[in-house]
Scaffold this motif. Structure first.
Motif, PDB file in Angstrom:
ATOM      1  N   GLU A 227       0.840  -1.194   0.000  1.00 18.77           N
ATOM      2  CA  GLU A 227       0.000   0.000   0.000  1.00 18.77           C
ATOM      3  C   GLU A 227       0.878   1.249   0.000  1.00 18.77           C
ATOM      4  O   GLU A 227       1.549   1.557   0.980  1.00 18.77           O
ATOM      5  CB  GLU A 227      -0.931   0.001   1.208  1.00 18.77           C
ATOM      6  N   ILE A 228       0.863   1.938  -1.121  1.00 17.87           N
ATOM      7  CA  ILE A 228       1.611   3.186  -1.287  1.00 17.87           C
ATOM      8  C   ILE A 228       0.693   4.203  -1.953  1.00 17.87           C
ATOM      9  O   ILE A 228       0.015   3.888  -2.937  1.00 17.87           O
ATOM     10  CB  ILE A 228       2.880   2.978  -2.135  1.00 17.87           C
ATOM     11  N   SER A 229       0.667   5.409  -1.411  1.00 17.74           N
ATOM     12  CA  SER A 229      -0.148   6.479  -1.990  1.00 17.74           C
ATOM     13  C   SER A 229       0.704   7.374  -2.865  1.00 17.74           C
ATOM     14  O   SER A 229       1.794   7.801  -2.456  1.00 17.74           O
ATOM     15  CB  SER A 229      -0.804   7.311  -0.884  1.00 17.74           C
ATOM     16  N   ASN A 230       0.232   7.642  -4.058  1.00 17.63           N
ATOM     17  CA  ASN A 230       0.892   8.545  -5.002  1.00 17.63           C
ATOM     18  C   ASN A 230      -0.147   9.545  -5.515  1.00 17.63           C
ATOM     19  O   ASN A 230      -1.194   9.130  -6.027  1.00 17.63           O
ATOM     20  CB  ASN A 230       1.471   7.763  -6.187  1.00 17.63           C
ATOM     21  N   TRP A 231       0.153  10.829  -5.386  1.00 19.08           N
ATOM     22  CA  TRP A 231      -0.789  11.861  -5.819  1.00 19.08           C
ATOM     23  C   TRP A 231      -0.072  12.885  -6.685  1.00 19.08           C
ATOM     24  O   TRP A 231       1.020  13.334  -6.355  1.00 19.08           O
ATOM     25  CB  TRP A 231      -1.420  12.557  -4.611  1.00 19.08           C
ATOM     26  N   ALA A 232      -0.700  13.262  -7.786  1.00 20.71           N
ATOM     27  CA  ALA A 232      -0.106  14.218  -8.714  1.00 20.71           C
ATOM     28  C   ALA A 232      -0.064  15.611  -8.100  1.00 20.71           C
ATOM     29  O   ALA A 232      -1.022  16.050  -7.464  1.00 20.71           O
ATOM     30  CB  ALA A 232      -0.899  14.239 -10.016  1.00 20.71           C
ATOM     31  N   ALA A 233       1.052  16.312  -8.305  1.00 18.36           N
ATOM     32  CA  ALA A 233       1.199  17.687  -7.834  1.00 18.36           C
ATOM     33  C   ALA A 233       1.191  18.672  -9.006  1.00 18.36           C
ATOM     34  O   ALA A 233       0.347  19.553  -9.088  1.00 18.36           O
ATOM     35  CB  ALA A 233       2.471  17.843  -7.010  1.00 18.36           C
ATOM     36  N   VAL A 253       4.660  11.768   3.531  1.00 16.09           N
ATOM     37  CA  VAL A 253       4.677  11.992   2.092  1.00 16.09           C
ATOM     38  C   VAL A 253       5.874  12.856   1.706  1.00 16.09           C
ATOM     39  O   VAL A 253       6.110  13.913   2.302  1.00 16.09           O
ATOM     40  CB  VAL A 253       3.364  12.671   1.649  1.00 16.09           C
ATOM     41  N   ALA A 254       6.617  12.410   0.703  1.00 18.22           N
ATOM     42  CA  ALA A 254       7.741  13.181   0.160  1.00 18.22           C
ATOM     43  C   ALA A 254       7.428  13.577  -1.276  1.00 18.22           C
ATOM     44  O   ALA A 254       6.578  12.973  -1.935  1.00 18.22           O
ATOM     45  CB  ALA A 254       9.027  12.353   0.215  1.00 18.22           C
ATOM     46  N   LEU A 255       8.129  14.598  -1.763  1.00 19.02           N
ATOM     47  CA  LEU A 255       7.947  15.066  -3.132  1.00 19.02           C
ATOM     48  C   LEU A 255       8.897  14.319  -4.068  1.00 19.02           C
ATOM     49  O   LEU A 255      10.106  14.268  -3.826  1.00 19.02           O
ATOM     50  CB  LEU A 255       8.194  16.567  -3.223  1.00 19.02           C
ATOM     51  N   ALA A 278       3.255  20.875  -4.476  1.00 17.37           N
ATOM     52  CA  ALA A 278       4.373  21.470  -5.211  1.00 17.37           C
ATOM     53  C   ALA A 278       3.869  21.902  -6.577  1.00 17.37           C
ATOM     54  O   ALA A 278       3.055  21.203  -7.180  1.00 17.37           O
ATOM     55  CB  ALA A 278       5.523  20.479  -5.372  1.00 17.37           C
ATOM     56  N   ARG A 279       4.343  23.040  -7.061  1.00 22.09           N
ATOM     57  CA  ARG A 279       3.946  23.465  -8.400  1.00 22.09           C
ATOM     58  C   ARG A 279       4.790  24.633  -8.892  1.00 22.09           C
ATOM     59  O   ARG A 279       5.423  25.337  -8.103  1.00 22.09           O
ATOM     60  CB  ARG A 279       2.470  23.841  -8.465  1.00 22.09           C
ATOM     61  N   TYR A 280       4.758  24.789 -10.221  1.00 26.89           N
ATOM     62  CA  TYR A 280       5.449  25.890 -10.881  1.00 26.89           C
ATOM     63  C   TYR A 280       4.538  27.116 -10.948  1.00 26.89           C
ATOM     64  O   TYR A 280       3.308  27.014 -10.932  1.00 26.89           O
ATOM     65  CB  TYR A 280       5.840  25.490 -12.303  1.00 26.89           C
ATOM     66  N   SER A 281       5.164  28.274 -11.049  1.00 23.26           N
ATOM     67  CA  SER A 281       4.421  29.490 -11.341  1.00 23.26           C
ATOM     68  C   SER A 281       3.994  29.469 -12.809  1.00 23.26           C
ATOM     69  O   SER A 281       4.390  28.596 -13.585  1.00 23.26           O
ATOM     70  CB  SER A 281       5.282  30.722 -11.050  1.00 23.26           C
ATOM     71  N   ARG A 282       3.182  30.424 -13.200  1.00 19.62           N
ATOM     72  CA  ARG A 282       2.573  30.405 -14.540  1.00 19.62           C
ATOM     73  C   ARG A 282       3.614  30.403 -15.648  1.00 19.62           C
ATOM     74  O   ARG A 282       3.486  29.698 -16.647  1.00 19.62           O
ATOM     75  CB  ARG A 282       1.636  31.609 -14.694  1.00 19.62           C
TER      76      ARG A 282
END
Length: 666
Positions: A227-233, A253-255, A278-282
């Motif tokens: 059981e491992i959770s992976n979520w898109a950032a 949770v790590a990035l 986590a995310r980039y600016s525009r």
């Protein structure tokens, strides 16, 4: 496990109140400032810059309910852009023209429809007026050229939230991805040619896939065992790298980043807490990461190329930066500010000049000179030796004090370190307030999060009882004057305490809490089909005889005759998650048992209240109820009745059907 077995597992304390006990409480019942003043504090959320970066839009209740407003970036007066009749969800300005899209329901029915307006508040135009009334559509993002937008909808089939692209020139939609099985849309590249999908098989086990718009099949990105959770950032600006958060390397949770060509993955950032975003600016100039540090958000913004943190202007006096939105040119950053000492507000940071300012002060004049209680982070040892994280708010003085335990919704959620108007009001009157994150809460590791699976009303309730005992032993709380309250799942926990530990609390305040787990699961929205496996693991499968028995044994409705202490039930008439008929049935059952039960039904509202007036009405009822049954006396009352609280109350009537709802926490 049977109810009898549950009761045997609940620890007996020596602090159960005896009937008709009076205590010498150190409390000033009359608040220094009326509760209504706390509801003049402006609520605010979300942010979107217009195409030329002269305006910023946000949601606020400046007009009495949550609507979209705008203000000039350089400063100036606010303008109301919408006048919704329900809940407003996602919204966003076009990157190239004066056009604002938003999703809104009617009266809290959660069937979001999409509309266009503009910066002048033009009368909204429905994008899909011919859709069936049962259709839900959610805005996702604009294309960078402003010619199209993405949205999800269950138009094709009620149980699937498909992905569509709407072209402004033709005013037509194109189906670009069909949902099926456990797959759900997660995020898209800026050009709408590459999509990331999520496969959710449990609350602790998820996969990510990449789907090219030009191909029929998706490619698995996160093969694993266990059981491992992976979520898109986020996707990198050129959409060649996916950033995602995963607990593959431990409890938290790590990035991670995965190259979508080579399929090689690496850890980008880890901490002793969850790295949850986590995310980039525009324009891709900046890269943002967020860490959940014991309920407080810690944001870092770095130069995307150099990797060095950007020094931001200090906003410590206003709160911690949380939700952030960049403008089109990456010059401006809109950030929500959170603190337990100050209400949520919205600030603008000019990344060119490093100057920050708040859009407005959310406090009314009556509260600007008032100091508030700062939460203390504590740990309470529970029945099995595990520690329950909690936030403690205390009044001045030596006690003894009355107390309220406030349980969060969810169940897969977390009480954060933020400003709580009703909590601050109660503390000003002399209450101790404890806000626990019982087992099953997020933010404290994947093992802790899974501990409530098919154990509602069991371990989490024993955590609550341990918290009560801790208050009595450590916070000068009088054992006979402790109440419990909560919204949604917190409402369920309140009802579980009332039925499965009926002598523990002097009073119970249930705000739209679930009373029947079987009805809950059977009534989840059809468009949650991709989460069915997770739902059954967490809540139980009513089609499985063993789970059906569990659901019965943990549902307060079937044990309402055990309730001994006063109960207040507050319900939205249009609640799509906790249907009114659930609360109706509970109130009838408690009424028959001869225990005081007050019932407030609020018209035109759903699961949580969008109107400031209705929020105030609900908590004024709770305030009066607590004064009467916690401060006034403790122990079982001599007679029972249903008290109708003004015009907002509907008399009890026999329901025609069992309720239906979706997730317990919006």
């Amino acid at each position: 496990m049977t109810l009898a077995a549950i009761l045997l597992l609940i620890p007996t304390t020596n602090c159960s109140p005896a009937p008709e006990v009076e205590s010498n409480l150190a409390i000033q019942i009359k608040s220094p400032i009326k509760l209504a003043e706390y509801f003049k504090i402006r609520r605010v959320s979300g942010a979107s810059f217009n195409f030329d970066e002269t305006l910023i839009a946000y949601k606020s209740d400046e007009g009495g309910r949550m609507d979209i407003w705008s203000r000039p970036v350089i400063g100036g007066n606010a303008k109301q852009l919408t006048h919704a009749k329900g809940l407003i969800a996602s919204f966003g300005f076009s990157p190239t023209s004066d056009l604002l899209v938003f999703g809104a329901d009617i009266g809290g029915d959660e069937l979001m429809q999409l509309y266009f307006t503009n910066s002048m508040g033009k009368t909204p135009v429905a994008l899909f007026p011919d859709d069936p009334k049962t259709t839900r559509s959610d805005f996702i993002r604009w294309a960078e050229d402003g010619n199209a937008l993405l949205y999800t909808s269950n138009r094709r089939e009620a149980k699937w939230m498909d992905l569509y692209e709407y072209q402004l020139s033709s005013k037509k939609s194109k189906l670009v991805w069909k949902a099926s099985g456990n797959l759900a849309f997660a995020l898209s590249s800026t050009n709408h040619k590459r999509f990331i999908l999520t496969e959710e098989t449990s609350d602790a086990n998820t996969n990510l896939y990449v789907q090219e718009r030009s191909r029929k099949s998706a490619k698995l990105l996160t093969p694993h065992r266990g059981e491992i959770s992976n979520w898109a950032a986020d996707l990198s600006p050129e959409a060649k790298t996916l950033y995602y958060v995963s607990d593959a390397t431990g409890e938290f949770v790590a990035l991670h980043a995965i190259n979508l060509t080579t399929m090689k993955s690496r850890i980008v950032k880890s901490a002793k807490w969850d790295v949850f975003d986590a995310r980039y600016s525009r324009k891709g100039k900046y890269f943002l990461t967020s860490v959940n540090n014991d309920g407080a958000t810690e944001i870092t913004i770095s130069d995307a190329k150099a990797g060095k943190p950007v020094v931001l202007p200090s906003v410590a006096n206003w709160g911690n930066l949380t939700s952030c939105e960049f403008s089109k040119s990456d010059r401006w950053l809109a950030a929500r500010l959170e603190s337990d000492l100050a209400p949520r507000s919205l600030c603008l940071i000019d990344l060119k000049t490093s100057i920050a300012r708040r859009l407005f002060d959310p406090l009314p004049e009556s509260l600007k000179k008032r100091s508030f209680s700062q939460a203390k982070s504590i740990r309470v040892k529970s029945f099995d030796g595990r520690e329950v994280p909690a936030l403690l708010y205390t009044p001045a003085g030596d006690g003894p004090f009355p107390a309220v335990l406030d349980i969060h919704g969810g169940p897969t959620s977390q009480s954060l370190r933020n400003f709580r108007p009703f909590t601050q009001y109660l503390v000003s009157k002399g209450y101790v307030v404890l806000v626990p994150n019982v087992r099953g809460s997020t933010g404290y590791g994947k093992t802790y999060m899974s501990l409530d699976n098919k154990d509602f009303g069991g371990g989490p309730l024993k955590d609550v009882l341990a918290c009560k005992a801790w208050l009595i032993a450590n916070a000068q709380v009088d054992p006979h004057h402790v109440a419990i309250m909560g919204e949604s799942y917190g409402g369920y926990m309140t009802l579980a305490a009332a039925t499965f530990a009926p002598k523990e609390f002097a009073a119970h305040v249930d705000l739209f809490g679930v009373v029947d787990l079987k009805s809950l699961v059977e009534s989840f929205p059809t468009y949650w089909a991709s989460s069915a496996t997770y739902i059954y693991q967490k809540f139980g499968n009513p089609n499985d005889p063993k789970d059906a028995q569990y659901q019965h044994d943990r549902s307060p409705l079937y044990f309402a005759d055990r309730i001994e202490r006063p109960l207040l039930v507050i319900q939205g008439a249009n609640d799509a998650r906790v249907r009114k008929d659930q609360s109706d049935r509970l109130v009838e059952a408690v009424r028959r048992s001869g225990v005081p039960v007050e019932y407030l039904v609020i018209e035109g509202e759903g699961h949580g209240f969008s109107s400031t007036e209705n929020n105030l009405r609900a908590l004024e009822a709770a305030d009066r109820f607590l004064d009467k049954h916690v401060i006034g006396h403790a122990g079982r009352p001599r007679s029972g009745r249903v008290v109708e609280l003004g015009r907002a109350v509907e008399p009890w009537r026999r329901p025609a059907a069992v309720s239906r709802l979706n997730h317990l926490h919006r």
